[in-house]
Design a protein around this motif. Structure first.
Motif, PDB file in Angstrom:
ATOM      1  N   GLN A 137      17.258  25.498  -0.900  1.00 51.25           N
ATOM      2  CA  GLN A 137      18.043  24.305  -0.595  1.00 51.25           C
ATOM      3  C   GLN A 137      17.614  23.845   0.800  1.00 51.25           C
ATOM      4  OE1 GLN A 137      20.536  23.172  -2.870  1.00 51.25           O
ATOM      5  NE2 GLN A 137      19.521  24.672  -4.139  1.00 51.25           N
ATOM      6  N   ILE A 138      17.107  22.621   0.880  1.00 50.22           N
ATOM      7  CA  ILE A 138      16.586  22.124   2.151  1.00 50.22           C
ATOM      8  C   ILE A 138      17.322  20.832   2.521  1.00 50.22           C
ATOM      9  CG2 ILE A 138      14.542  21.356   3.405  1.00 50.22           C
ATOM     10  CD1 ILE A 138      12.873  22.937   1.287  1.00 50.22           C
ATOM     11  N   PRO A 139      18.115  20.864   3.596  1.00 49.72           N
ATOM     12  CA  PRO A 139      18.796  19.638   4.034  1.00 49.72           C
ATOM     13  C   PRO A 139      17.785  18.597   4.522  1.00 49.72           C
ATOM     14  CG  PRO A 139      19.759  21.600   5.053  1.00 49.72           C
ATOM     15  CD  PRO A 139      18.486  22.020   4.400  1.00 49.72           C
ATOM     16  N   LEU A 140      18.012  17.357   4.156  1.00 52.13           N
ATOM     17  CA  LEU A 140      17.110  16.270   4.518  1.00 52.13           C
ATOM     18  C   LEU A 140      16.868  16.205   6.028  1.00 52.13           C
ATOM     19  CD1 LEU A 140      15.495  13.937   3.282  1.00 52.13           C
ATOM     20  CD2 LEU A 140      17.518  12.513   3.512  1.00 52.13           C
ATOM     21  N   GLU A 141      17.916  16.441   6.814  1.00 56.54           N
ATOM     22  CA  GLU A 141      17.759  16.344   8.274  1.00 56.54           C
ATOM     23  C   GLU A 141      16.883  17.464   8.846  1.00 56.54           C
ATOM     24  OE1 GLU A 141      21.646  18.540   7.586  1.00 56.54           O
ATOM     25  OE2 GLU A 141      20.861  16.647   6.868  1.00 56.54           O
TER      26      GLU A 141
END
Length: 152
Positions: A137-141
């Motif tokens: 899971q990779i946050p856009l920010e």
């Protein structure tokens, strides 16, 4: 975004809208002693041809000559983003779901900063990338850079 790229984007938007084309990216940078203004365009089918690039280049060049907003000499290049197109906007990530991507993060996530695999979903500002043995899971920010990737 630099002042030059913002001005160029503002001039380019009506041209691309009229031609049913999409702006993928703008680069304005110095390489050696020369400045380059690179425009990357696409369409819904992903089939940009030399005629599309030529038409955009000609129309943009006319507008740039009329307004002369760039203080130094530069080379204008208009092209497709290619098979490894950059992913920058949320709409880019939404279109890339189900495809192979290469992601570099600003900080380590699960001990890594580079991820390559299938983008299985993008929701609520979080990308889900499935690598061979793990899903991340990779946050856009947290994304430093992202692009489509070719699988050999």
């Amino acid at each position: 975004m630099s002042k030059v790229t913002q001005i160029v984007e503002d001039l380019l938007k009506p041209i691309l809208d009229e031609m049913n084309l999409e702006l993928v990216d703008i680069e304005y940078k110095k390489e050696g002693s020369n400045w380059f203004l690179r425009i990357f365009i696409d369409n819904e089918t992903g089939n940009i041809d030399i005629d599309d690039c030529g038409a955009v280049s000609e129309r943009l060049s006319q507008r740039l000559d009329e307004l002369d907003p760039i203080p130094n000499a530069y080379f204008l290049e208009v092209s497709s983003p290619g098979a490894e197109r950059p992913l920058r906007k949320e709409s880019d990530f939404k279109k890339a779901v189900g495809k192979h991507v290469h992601i570099t993060t600003k900080e380590a996530i699960a001990g890594a900063t580079v991820f390559e695999g299938e983008l299985t979903s993008f929701a609520d500002g979080v990308l889900t990338v499935k690598e061979a043995k793990q899903t991340h899971q990779i946050p856009l920010e947290q994304i430093e850079s992202a692009r489509m990737a070719i699988v050999f």
